[in-house]
Design an enzyme around this catalytic site. Structure first.
Site, PDB file in Angstrom:
ATOM      1  N   CYS A   1      -9.708  81.352  54.290  1.00  0.00           N
ATOM      2  CA  CYS A   1     -10.615  80.334  54.841  1.00  0.00           C
ATOM      3  C   CYS A   1     -12.051  80.872  54.771  1.00  0.00           C
ATOM      4  O   CYS A   1     -12.302  82.007  55.180  1.00  0.00           O
ATOM      5  CB  CYS A   1     -10.234  80.014  56.294  1.00  0.00           C
ATOM      6  SG  CYS A   1      -8.546  79.396  56.452  1.00  0.00           S
TER       7      CYS A   1
ATOM      8  N   CYS B   1     -13.391  85.733  65.090  1.00  0.00           N
ATOM      9  CA  CYS B   1     -12.162  86.371  64.609  1.00  0.00           C
ATOM     10  C   CYS B   1     -12.420  87.409  63.530  1.00  0.00           C
ATOM     11  O   CYS B   1     -12.952  87.091  62.483  1.00  0.00           O
ATOM     12  CB  CYS B   1     -11.239  85.334  63.992  1.00  0.00           C
ATOM     13  SG  CYS B   1     -10.966  83.936  65.013  1.00  0.00           S
TER      14      CYS B   1
ATOM     15  N   LEU C   1      -7.274  72.300  61.532  1.00  0.00           N
ATOM     16  CA  LEU C   1      -7.507  71.214  60.569  1.00  0.00           C
ATOM     17  C   LEU C   1      -8.894  71.351  59.931  1.00  0.00           C
ATOM     18  O   LEU C   1      -9.017  71.464  58.712  1.00  0.00           O
ATOM     19  CB  LEU C   1      -7.339  69.867  61.281  1.00  0.00           C
ATOM     20  CG  LEU C   1      -7.315  68.634  60.394  1.00  0.00           C
ATOM     21  CD1 LEU C   1      -6.148  68.668  59.406  1.00  0.00           C
ATOM     22  CD2 LEU C   1      -7.221  67.357  61.235  1.00  0.00           C
TER      23      LEU C   1
ATOM     24  N   SER D   1      -1.104  79.386  66.428  1.00  0.00           N
ATOM     25  CA  SER D   1      -2.095  78.680  65.625  1.00  0.00           C
ATOM     26  C   SER D   1      -1.820  78.926  64.138  1.00  0.00           C
ATOM     27  O   SER D   1      -1.607  80.064  63.724  1.00  0.00           O
ATOM     28  CB  SER D   1      -3.480  79.199  66.005  1.00  0.00           C
ATOM     29  OG  SER D   1      -4.474  78.570  65.243  1.00  0.00           O
TER      30      SER D   1
ATOM     31  N   ASN E   1     -18.632  79.893  64.704  1.00  0.00           N
ATOM     32  CA  ASN E   1     -19.297  81.183  64.901  1.00  0.00           C
ATOM     33  C   ASN E   1     -19.733  81.649  63.523  1.00  0.00           C
ATOM     34  O   ASN E   1     -18.897  82.079  62.740  1.00  0.00           O
ATOM     35  CB  ASN E   1     -18.297  82.222  65.424  1.00  0.00           C
ATOM     36  CG  ASN E   1     -18.185  82.197  66.916  1.00  0.00           C
ATOM     37  OD1 ASN E   1     -19.182  82.227  67.619  1.00  0.00           O
ATOM     38  ND2 ASN E   1     -16.958  82.147  67.383  1.00  0.00           N
TER      39      ASN E   1
ATOM     40  N   GLU F   1      -7.607  93.464  66.394  1.00  0.00           N
ATOM     41  CA  GLU F   1      -8.370  93.069  67.567  1.00  0.00           C
ATOM     42  C   GLU F   1      -7.747  91.918  68.331  1.00  0.00           C
ATOM     43  O   GLU F   1      -6.837  91.238  67.844  1.00  0.00           O
ATOM     44  CB  GLU F   1      -9.800  92.716  67.176  1.00  0.00           C
ATOM     45  CG  GLU F   1      -9.939  91.467  66.355  1.00  0.00           C
ATOM     46  CD  GLU F   1     -11.427  91.193  66.041  1.00  0.00           C
ATOM     47  OE1 GLU F   1     -11.912  91.743  65.045  1.00  0.00           O
ATOM     48  OE2 GLU F   1     -12.063  90.444  66.796  1.00  0.00           O
TER      49      GLU F   1
ATOM     50  N   GLU G   1      -2.224  85.120  59.802  1.00  0.00           N
ATOM     51  CA  GLU G   1      -1.578  83.819  59.839  1.00  0.00           C
ATOM     52  C   GLU G   1      -0.152  84.051  60.352  1.00  0.00           C
ATOM     53  O   GLU G   1       0.680  84.613  59.631  1.00  0.00           O
ATOM     54  CB  GLU G   1      -1.593  83.200  58.425  1.00  0.00           C
ATOM     55  CG  GLU G   1      -0.693  81.996  58.223  1.00  0.00           C
ATOM     56  CD  GLU G   1      -0.871  80.887  59.255  1.00  0.00           C
ATOM     57  OE1 GLU G   1      -2.006  80.485  59.560  1.00  0.00           O
ATOM     58  OE2 GLU G   1       0.170  80.403  59.766  1.00  0.00           O
TER      59      GLU G   1
ATOM     60  N   CYS H   1     -13.995  82.421  57.940  1.00  0.00           N
ATOM     61  CA  CYS H   1     -13.277  83.341  58.823  1.00  0.00           C
ATOM     62  C   CYS H   1     -13.415  84.793  58.366  1.00  0.00           C
ATOM     63  O   CYS H   1     -13.131  85.126  57.212  1.00  0.00           O
ATOM     64  CB  CYS H   1     -11.810  82.947  58.887  1.00  0.00           C
ATOM     65  SG  CYS H   1     -10.827  84.056  59.907  1.00  0.00           S
TER      66      CYS H   1
HETATM   67  N1  SAH Z   1      -4.312  81.829  60.913  1.00  0.00           N
HETATM   68  C1  SAH Z   1      -4.331  81.058  62.122  1.00  0.00           C
HETATM   69  C2  SAH Z   1      -5.068  81.752  63.273  1.00  0.00           C
HETATM   70  C3  SAH Z   1      -6.510  81.929  62.942  1.00  0.00           C
HETATM   71  S1  SAH Z   1      -7.753  82.177  64.142  1.00  0.00           S
HETATM   72  C4  SAH Z   1      -4.977  79.717  61.844  1.00  0.00           C
HETATM   73  O1  SAH Z   1      -5.515  79.511  60.769  1.00  0.00           O
HETATM   74  O2  SAH Z   1      -4.908  78.845  62.705  1.00  0.00           O
HETATM   75  C5  SAH Z   1      -7.802  80.840  65.216  1.00  0.00           C
HETATM   76  C6  SAH Z   1      -8.795  79.740  64.926  1.00  0.00           C
HETATM   77  O3  SAH Z   1     -10.152  80.178  64.758  1.00  0.00           O
HETATM   78  C7  SAH Z   1      -8.451  78.977  63.674  1.00  0.00           C
HETATM   79  O4  SAH Z   1      -8.524  77.608  63.955  1.00  0.00           O
HETATM   80  C8  SAH Z   1      -9.540  79.409  62.727  1.00  0.00           C
HETATM   81  O5  SAH Z   1      -9.714  78.486  61.682  1.00  0.00           O
HETATM   82  C9  SAH Z   1     -10.724  79.514  63.649  1.00  0.00           C
HETATM   83  N2  SAH Z   1     -11.844  80.302  63.132  1.00  0.00           N
HETATM   84  C10 SAH Z   1     -11.815  81.348  62.290  1.00  0.00           C
HETATM   85  N3  SAH Z   1     -13.054  81.801  62.023  1.00  0.00           N
HETATM   86  C11 SAH Z   1     -13.891  81.027  62.731  1.00  0.00           C
HETATM   87  C12 SAH Z   1     -15.323  80.980  62.882  1.00  0.00           C
HETATM   88  N4  SAH Z   1     -16.098  81.840  62.240  1.00  0.00           N
HETATM   89  N5  SAH Z   1     -15.838  80.049  63.695  1.00  0.00           N
HETATM   90  C13 SAH Z   1     -15.041  79.181  64.352  1.00  0.00           C
HETATM   91  N6  SAH Z   1     -13.714  79.154  64.255  1.00  0.00           N
HETATM   92  C14 SAH Z   1     -13.131  80.064  63.439  1.00  0.00           C
END
Ligand code: SAH
Length: 339
Positions: free
Chosen positions: A112, A329, A211, A187, A286, A88, A156, A115
């Site tokens: 994470c 995401c 972070l 990212s 989210n 997506e 990632e 996520c």
């Molecule tokens: N693997 C990469 C890209 C991930 S998605 C990374 O970790 O940065 C991009 C961003 O959305 C990241 O900062 C991730 O931590 C955040 N993210 C993922 N799920 C989320 C959620 N449910 N609510 C808010 N931010 C989220």
């Protein structure tokens, strides 16, 4: 290797192998990367060469579904790959042009807790063309030019390093889309060894570090990568990256009520980021099914921002583009049951 992700000199070797002159490679590259096409049979190459190329691996990425926001022009997209895997992304319209958020893996293995992309683990890496094809299929379908790319979809990016790098070189190539590296953001959850490696490529691409926590004991619990690379190490790697590439770092900080949204967190964040050329992007959580925490209320979010700003940090709260279709995401893909 898929031939629609070969560099021109590699294509040259291929056409020579087939007994054709080297200039054909530029013609093929142009067809793939300027015309954004992969229906080789309709190109104006010699018939015999077309047959040979068609027998090679040529990947496709097709748009399967689109979800339109009713409040702005954001679209969420599902793409389908040749092996029927689904990924997506989202397309956002800004004053300066269109920005497309790309996926780099089917699933993710970073784990994470908040996520959705990682809940079923990593299925596989995307190939270079499968990353590129997200851009081409959107440009073709909507007849638009994508001017900015953010690698913030599923996966990632730095865990798929070689394919990522090839994608970047292809999309930047003068004979292809010719996109400036300055219009690309990557990212990462903080793969420190890969950040150093990437720094040595010296590409002026913006790095965004996810972070989300200011204390190692807490970050360990929400981002398993922190058990391997501590906050200090990740920040140090980013500082190095920023110096090597002359770019400003972005720090993403997802605000989770009662977890990381206190004034002490804001103060600690200021300490951690001292002396860095940095922009902080606050992302209200989210909520997903498996992680029952909530985002802080608007007032807390604003007071977190104000605290950072009062210490001289540059801060934005992520604009809630397409808030009505704002499945976070990986949620769209997981919820898609076909149709
Ligand atoms: N693997 C990469 C890209 C991930 S998605 C990374 O970790 O940065 C991009 C961003 O959305 C990241 O900062 C991730 O931590 C955040 N993210 C993922 N799920 C989320 C959620 N449910 N609510 C808010 N931010 C989220």
């Amino acid at each position: 290797m898929e031939i629609n992700a070969l560099y021109i000199d590699e294509l040259e070797k291929l056409v020579e192998k087939y007994g054709y002159e080297p200039y054909r490679s530029k013609q093929i590259y142009n067809f793939f990367h300027k015309q954004n096409r992969n229906d080789i049979e309709n190109s104006n190459l010699p018939k015999d060469l077309k047959e040979k190329l068609k027998a090679e691996d040529i990947k496709t990425v097709d748009i399967l579904e689109e979800y339109n926001s009713k409040i702005d022009e954001t679209k969420k997209l599902l793409y389908i790959l040749d092996d029927k895997n689904i990924i997506e992304g989202s397309l956002m319209k800004y004053k300066y042009g269109y920005s497309l958020c790309l996926s780099t893996q089917v699933g993710c293995r970073m784990g994470c807790v908040f996520c959705a992309s990682t809940k079923a683990g990593l299925v596989r890496n995307l190939t270079p063309y499968e990353i590129l094809g997200q851009v081409y299929s959107v440009e073709n379908k909507y007849k638009i030019n994508i001017s900015n790319i953010i690698l913030m979809g599923s996966g990632e990016p730095l865990d798929n390093y070689d394919n990522l790098l090839r994608f970047l070189k292809l999309i930047h190539s003068e004979e292809g889309k010719n996109l400036s590296y300055r219009n690309i953001t990557i990212s990462t959850c903080g793969l420190v060894d890969k950040i150093y490696k990437f720094a040595h490529e010296k590409l002026p691409i913006t790095l965004a570090l996810s972070l989300h926590s200011t204390y190692d004991e807490k970050r360990d619990l929400i981002m398993p990568i922190n058990k391997k690379y501590k906050i200090k190490d990740a920040i140090e790697a980013c500082r190095y990256y920023s110096e090597m590439t002359g770019t400003r770092l972005t720090v993403e900080y997802t605000l989770i009520e009662g977890e990381n949204d206190g004034q002490n967190n804001a103060e600690e964040l200021v300490n951690i980021l001292k002396g860095l050329k940095v922009h902080v992007n606050l992302i209200p959580l989210n909520p997903i099914e498996e992680y029952k925490r909530q985002r802080p209320n608007r007032r807390s979010i604003v007071s977190f921002r104000k605290k950072l700003e009062s210490k001289g940090l540059n801060v934005t709260i992520r604009r809630e583009l397409g808030a009505d279709i704002n499945a976070s995401c990986g949620q769209l893909r997981r919820n898609y049951k076909g149709g």
